[in-house]
Design a protein around this motif. Structure first.
Motif, PDB file in Angstrom:
ATOM      1  N   PHE A 294       0.828  -1.215   0.000  1.00  0.00           N
ATOM      2  CA  PHE A 294       0.000   0.000   0.000  1.00  0.00           C
ATOM      3  C   PHE A 294       0.862   1.265   0.000  1.00  0.00           C
ATOM      4  O   PHE A 294       0.700   2.156  -0.844  1.00  0.00           O
ATOM      5  CB  PHE A 294      -0.914  -0.050   1.230  1.00  0.00           C
ATOM      6  CG  PHE A 294      -1.434   1.290   1.681  1.00  0.00           C
ATOM      7  CD1 PHE A 294      -2.469   1.910   1.006  1.00  0.00           C
ATOM      8  CD2 PHE A 294      -0.901   1.919   2.805  1.00  0.00           C
ATOM      9  CE1 PHE A 294      -2.959   3.148   1.432  1.00  0.00           C
ATOM     10  CE2 PHE A 294      -1.385   3.147   3.236  1.00  0.00           C
ATOM     11  CZ  PHE A 294      -2.412   3.767   2.550  1.00  0.00           C
TER      12      PHE A 294
ATOM     13  N   ARG B  45       2.844   6.090  -2.403  1.00  0.00           N
ATOM     14  CA  ARG B  45       3.931   7.077  -2.371  1.00  0.00           C
ATOM     15  C   ARG B  45       4.822   6.987  -3.607  1.00  0.00           C
ATOM     16  O   ARG B  45       5.123   7.994  -4.230  1.00  0.00           O
ATOM     17  CB  ARG B  45       4.796   6.889  -1.122  1.00  0.00           C
ATOM     18  CG  ARG B  45       4.009   7.053   0.158  1.00  0.00           C
ATOM     19  CD  ARG B  45       4.910   7.060   1.375  1.00  0.00           C
ATOM     20  NE  ARG B  45       4.142   6.770   2.579  1.00  0.00           N
ATOM     21  CZ  ARG B  45       4.423   7.261   3.775  1.00  0.00           C
ATOM     22  NH1 ARG B  45       5.443   8.056   3.939  1.00  0.00           N
ATOM     23  NH2 ARG B  45       3.692   6.931   4.823  1.00  0.00           N
TER      24      ARG B  45
ATOM     25  N   SER C 273      -8.912   5.155   3.031  1.00  0.00           N
ATOM     26  CA  SER C 273      -8.746   5.412   1.596  1.00  0.00           C
ATOM     27  C   SER C 273      -9.447   4.388   0.708  1.00  0.00           C
ATOM     28  O   SER C 273      -9.548   4.599  -0.509  1.00  0.00           O
ATOM     29  CB  SER C 273      -7.265   5.521   1.236  1.00  0.00           C
ATOM     30  OG  SER C 273      -6.525   4.539   1.908  1.00  0.00           O
TER      31      SER C 273
ATOM     32  N   LEU D  92      -6.741  10.913  11.040  1.00  0.00           N
ATOM     33  CA  LEU D  92      -6.835  10.362   9.688  1.00  0.00           C
ATOM     34  C   LEU D  92      -8.238  10.497   9.106  1.00  0.00           C
ATOM     35  O   LEU D  92      -8.415  10.722   7.911  1.00  0.00           O
ATOM     36  CB  LEU D  92      -6.415   8.889   9.700  1.00  0.00           C
ATOM     37  CG  LEU D  92      -4.922   8.605   9.903  1.00  0.00           C
ATOM     38  CD1 LEU D  92      -4.694   7.148  10.269  1.00  0.00           C
ATOM     39  CD2 LEU D  92      -4.133   8.971   8.651  1.00  0.00           C
TER      40      LEU D  92
ATOM     41  N   PRO E 258      -1.476  15.452   7.050  1.00  0.00           N
ATOM     42  CA  PRO E 258      -2.132  16.425   6.169  1.00  0.00           C
ATOM     43  C   PRO E 258      -3.673  16.493   6.245  1.00  0.00           C
ATOM     44  O   PRO E 258      -4.271  17.432   5.727  1.00  0.00           O
ATOM     45  CB  PRO E 258      -1.765  15.881   4.791  1.00  0.00           C
ATOM     46  CG  PRO E 258      -1.734  14.392   4.989  1.00  0.00           C
ATOM     47  CD  PRO E 258      -1.257  14.165   6.391  1.00  0.00           C
ATOM     48  N   GLU E 259      -4.345  15.491   6.841  1.00  0.00           N
ATOM     49  CA  GLU E 259      -5.775  15.293   6.552  1.00  0.00           C
ATOM     50  C   GLU E 259      -6.662  16.507   6.827  1.00  0.00           C
ATOM     51  O   GLU E 259      -7.619  16.774   6.078  1.00  0.00           O
ATOM     52  CB  GLU E 259      -6.313  14.078   7.336  1.00  0.00           C
ATOM     53  CG  GLU E 259      -5.764  12.738   6.867  1.00  0.00           C
ATOM     54  CD  GLU E 259      -4.337  12.456   7.317  1.00  0.00           C
ATOM     55  OE1 GLU E 259      -3.881  13.127   8.274  1.00  0.00           O
ATOM     56  OE2 GLU E 259      -3.677  11.593   6.718  1.00  0.00           O
TER      57      GLU E 259
ATOM     58  N   PHE F 113       5.325  12.235   3.788  1.00  0.00           N
ATOM     59  CA  PHE F 113       4.024  12.804   3.396  1.00  0.00           C
ATOM     60  C   PHE F 113       3.885  14.280   3.752  1.00  0.00           C
ATOM     61  O   PHE F 113       2.980  14.950   3.258  1.00  0.00           O
ATOM     62  CB  PHE F 113       2.852  11.980   3.929  1.00  0.00           C
ATOM     63  CG  PHE F 113       2.824  11.747   5.428  1.00  0.00           C
ATOM     64  CD1 PHE F 113       2.643  12.775   6.330  1.00  0.00           C
ATOM     65  CD2 PHE F 113       2.936  10.447   5.925  1.00  0.00           C
ATOM     66  CE1 PHE F 113       2.585  12.545   7.699  1.00  0.00           C
ATOM     67  CE2 PHE F 113       2.886  10.194   7.292  1.00  0.00           C
ATOM     68  CZ  PHE F 113       2.713  11.250   8.188  1.00  0.00           C
TER      69      PHE F 113
ATOM     70  N   THR G 155      -4.344   9.203  -2.702  1.00  0.00           N
ATOM     71  CA  THR G 155      -4.463   9.401  -1.254  1.00  0.00           C
ATOM     72  C   THR G 155      -3.188   9.984  -0.650  1.00  0.00           C
ATOM     73  O   THR G 155      -3.181  10.376   0.518  1.00  0.00           O
ATOM     74  CB  THR G 155      -4.859   8.089  -0.542  1.00  0.00           C
ATOM     75  OG1 THR G 155      -5.229   8.390   0.793  1.00  0.00           O
ATOM     76  CG2 THR G 155      -3.723   7.079  -0.552  1.00  0.00           C
ATOM     77  N   GLU G 156      -2.126  10.065  -1.428  1.00  0.00           N
ATOM     78  CA  GLU G 156      -0.883  10.694  -0.969  1.00  0.00           C
ATOM     79  C   GLU G 156      -0.723  12.052  -1.652  1.00  0.00           C
ATOM     80  O   GLU G 156       0.371  12.598  -1.722  1.00  0.00           O
ATOM     81  CB  GLU G 156       0.293   9.750  -1.294  1.00  0.00           C
ATOM     82  CG  GLU G 156       1.640  10.137  -0.739  1.00  0.00           C
ATOM     83  CD  GLU G 156       1.880   9.815   0.731  1.00  0.00           C
ATOM     84  OE1 GLU G 156       0.965   9.290   1.392  1.00  0.00           O
ATOM     85  OE2 GLU G 156       2.988  10.102   1.221  1.00  0.00           O
TER      86      GLU G 156
HETATM   87  C1  DMJ Z   1      -0.675   9.307   4.035  1.00  0.00           C
HETATM   88  O1  DMJ Z   1       0.388   8.471   3.742  1.00  0.00           O
HETATM   89  C2  DMJ Z   1      -1.858   8.956   3.182  1.00  0.00           C
HETATM   90  O2  DMJ Z   1      -2.705  10.031   3.178  1.00  0.00           O
HETATM   91  C3  DMJ Z   1      -2.593   7.755   3.673  1.00  0.00           C
HETATM   92  O3  DMJ Z   1      -3.773   7.518   2.968  1.00  0.00           O
HETATM   93  C4  DMJ Z   1      -2.902   7.823   5.133  1.00  0.00           C
HETATM   94  N1  DMJ Z   1      -2.252   8.869   5.813  1.00  0.00           N
HETATM   95  C5  DMJ Z   1      -0.942   9.253   5.508  1.00  0.00           C
HETATM   96  C6  DMJ Z   1      -0.589  10.574   6.151  1.00  0.00           C
HETATM   97  O4  DMJ Z   1      -1.214  10.823   7.325  1.00  0.00           O
END
Ligand code: DMJ
Length: 648
Positions: free
Chosen positions: A271, A276, A406, A466, A538-539, A597, A625-626
């Protein structure tokens, strides 16, 4: 005849075979180990053949009549329950008439002839081999060696050249300078933060996966195995590009060209490496047009494919890049794979099939989708754990935060990335969100909307950092939602954004904790010490950005700026940016990790928040998702290999 005890061969001395022990004509020839090995192989093949002949006889009942002295071995014993069936079979055969007797005898004859012929042929072959001179044997060995070398070279040469495919329309890769001077100033500050993060990594951690900004050295975690794959470089590339940091981008590209090698003996998270590395490389390719990124993405993807070799096709969580051996995390419910891991491959894998013409990637992710569609879902919810051996759910935990997050995001984004043609993905997303709303989303006594976690029929009133990404997801999915509920989902996105902002605002550092409660009079605050940390995630900022794009409500820029200032104030150190261990402490300690990230997502979302909307518009780009942007594939005009209906 005297035989020298030792003869020199390639500088080594090894004993000869005893001449009397074989029919070897060159009695005095000394044998190298490899030659001996060949002889042994031949002899063992011969012996195996003799035994094999017996085992491949078609029916036990027939063996009985051979005068080979093996009846006791080959004929099952009557008193063995497992073999009773064979015994009764025998009775039937013995009861046959004269015609059958004759036929059997003929069959036996021909079988015996065949075995005899096989023996003779094998004996002949063995003799021929043994008759060969040392030179001949050496030549054979050399030929074998050459063949192995050739194969290795072919492997090293990498994958076959990729077929040319039309570059999807890449629009909106503009400067995105905002018209408001205030926003421009803030955006410049974010770019400066990115420079500091990148330069520090460049100076102290170059080539390592991540950076320890206090120790000023490289860092890595178990998701990358025992490797130095430059995760920060790959994760940061597109942010550098979008920010116009082209010198730094070139520097990263050079490192990738010269150093990024996936043939390493490292057990990585499928994953994490997908979101990434593959996501990062594909985004860098689409933005810059540089082939090297596409090639590296494909090389890596090939290394991930063995992870899908499970009884169900649900991939293992981890795979060894060299051996291809996969396994699951020890902590995941009875050897389960994780929903958010095997469910977060779709976007990248569709692009891989698009770029390579290889249907395997697309088929793997569609197989997962089909398998999930057939399964029962307790209360309409997807549990976080699924056993890849049995195809059964593990513990009935459901979450929109870690372990689940995700998966839902990629259902929605699969639809968006297909130019809204993948309606199956959209329907699956809608159904899942409906169940989540019914069972997981609640309002606290203080009026804060939160997303709890479902644990075996019980709702835990706790929300993770998250899960804050879901505000942005609800807003992004509003358009196109069923029953004209677009307004409802935009509102839900706004409520989640508000709750997550509260989780930041109620701390001393104005940075959000890892998890916060809505219980026993508590509202959006962490209770346990091990939930009070902030690791540059980042969320929350991601949700601010999506909400900003859809509403242009200035509060989202304001909240984003609060977070940026707090990060700069409390997480910045001379060697980069670090996570902090307690957001409720005015004197926090650092965790000494600059997560990749942070450069891929947190700083990119902040930069986009203060840019104009024509930079990376949603009509053309979907962010994985990244936060790696992948272009929308107008699948109305393209047929993905492997997606065609099966030929009749
Ligand atoms: C990131 O690597 C991605 O957003 C992932 O889906 C879950 N969260 C981390 C950062 O918090």
């Amino acid at each position: 005849m005297t035989t020298p005890a030792l003869l020199p061969l390639s500088g080594r001395r090894i004993p000869t075979l005893s001449p009397g022990a074989s029919s070897f004509p060159h009695h005095r020839a000394t044998l190298r180990l490899s030659e001996k090995f060949i002889l042994l192989l031949i002899l063992s093949a011969f012996i195996t053949l003799c035994f094999g002949a017996f085992f491949f006889l078609p029916d036990n009942s027939k063996h009985k009549r051979f005068d080979l002295g093996l009846e006791d071995v080959l004929i099952p014993h009557i008193d063995s329950p497992k073999e009773g069936k064979h015994a009764s079979g025998q009775v039937v055969i013995h009861g046959q008439g004269g015609h059958d007797e004759h036929r059997h005898r003929e069959e036996e004859e021909s079988l015996r002839d065949k075995i005899r012929a096989d023996h003779e042929r094998a004996l002949q072959e063995a003799k021929e081999k043994l008759r060969k001179s040392r030179e001949e044997l050496q030549a054979e060995i050399q030929t074998e060696k050459n063949k192995v070398m050739e194969d290795l070279k072919k492997k090293d040469a990498g994958p076959k050249p990729l077929p040319p495919v039309p570059m999807p329309k890449v629009v909106g890769v503009s400067d995105g300078e905002p018209p408001e001077p205030d926003a421009k100033e803030k955006r410049d500050k974010i770019r400066e933060m990115m420079k500091h993060a990148w330069d520090s990594y460049r100076q102290y951690g170059w080539g390592h996966n991540e950076l320890k900004p206090l120790a000023k050295k490289g860092h890595s975690t178990n998701i990358f195995g025992n490797s130095q794959l430059g995760a920060t470089i790959v994760d940061a590339l597109d942010t550098l590009y979008i920010m116009g940091l082209h010198e730094e981008f070139k520097d990263g590209q050079e490192w990738i060209e010269q150093n990024l090698d996936f043939g390493v003996n490292a057990e990585v998270s499928v994953f994490e490496v997908n979101i990434r590395f593959i996501g990062g490389l594909l985004a860098a390719y689409y933005l810059s047009g540089q082939e090297v990124f596409k090639l590296k993405a494909v090389q890596l993807a090939e290394k991930l494919l063995p992870a899908f070799n499970t009884p169900t096709g649900i991939p293992w969580a981890m795979v060894n890049l060299k051996s291809g051996v996969g396994r699951n995390w020890g902590w995941a419910s009875a050897g389960s794979s994780i929903l958010a891991e095997f469910g977060t491959l779709h976007m990248e894998f569709v692009h891989l099939t698009y770029l390579t013409g290889n249907p395997a990637y697309y088929q793997k992710v569609m197989h997962i989708r089909k398998l999930l569609a057939k399964m029962d879902r307790p209360n309409g919810l997807y549990p976080n754990y699924l056993n890849p051996r049995t195809g059964r759910w593990g513990q009935h935990h459901t979450s929109v935060g870690g372990l689940g997050d995700s998966f839902y995001e990629y259902l929605l984004k699969a639809w968006l990335m297909s130019d809204k043609t993948d309606t199956e993905a959209r329907k699956t997303y809608d159904d899942a969100i409906e169940a989540i709303e019914r069972h997981l989303i609640r309002k606290s006594n203080g009026g804060l909307t939160f997303i709890g976690e479902w644990k075996n029929g019980h709702l835990e009133r706790k929300m993770g950092h998250l899960a804050c990404f879901a505000g942005g997801m609800f807003a992004l999915g509003a358009d196109g939602s069923p029953d004209d509920k677009a307004g409802h989902y935009l509102q839900l996105g706004a409520e989640i954004a508000h709750t997550c902002h509260e989780s930041y605002d109620r701390t001393v550092l104005k940075l959000g904790p890892e998890a916060f409660k809505f219980d026993s009079g508590l509202e959006a605050v962490a209770v346990r010490q091990n939930e009070k940390y902030y690791i540059l995630r980042p969320e929350v900022i991601e949700t601010y950005w999506y909400m900003w794009r859809f509403t242009h409500d200035p509060k989202y820029r304001q909240w984003g700026w609060e977070a940026a200032q707090a990060i700069d104030k409390y997480c910045r150190v001379s060697g980069g940016f670090s996570g902090v261990k307690d957001v409720y402490s005015s004197n926090p300690t650092y965790d000494d990790v600059q997560q990749s990230f942070f450069l891929a997502e947190t700083l990119k979302y902040l930069y986009l928040l203060f840019s104009s909307d024509d930079l990376m518009p949603f009509e053309s780009w979907v962010f994985n998702t990244e936060a790696h942007p992948l272009p929308v594939l107008h699948l109305g005009n393209i047929t993905l290999p492997g997606s065609e209906p099966a030929q009749r």
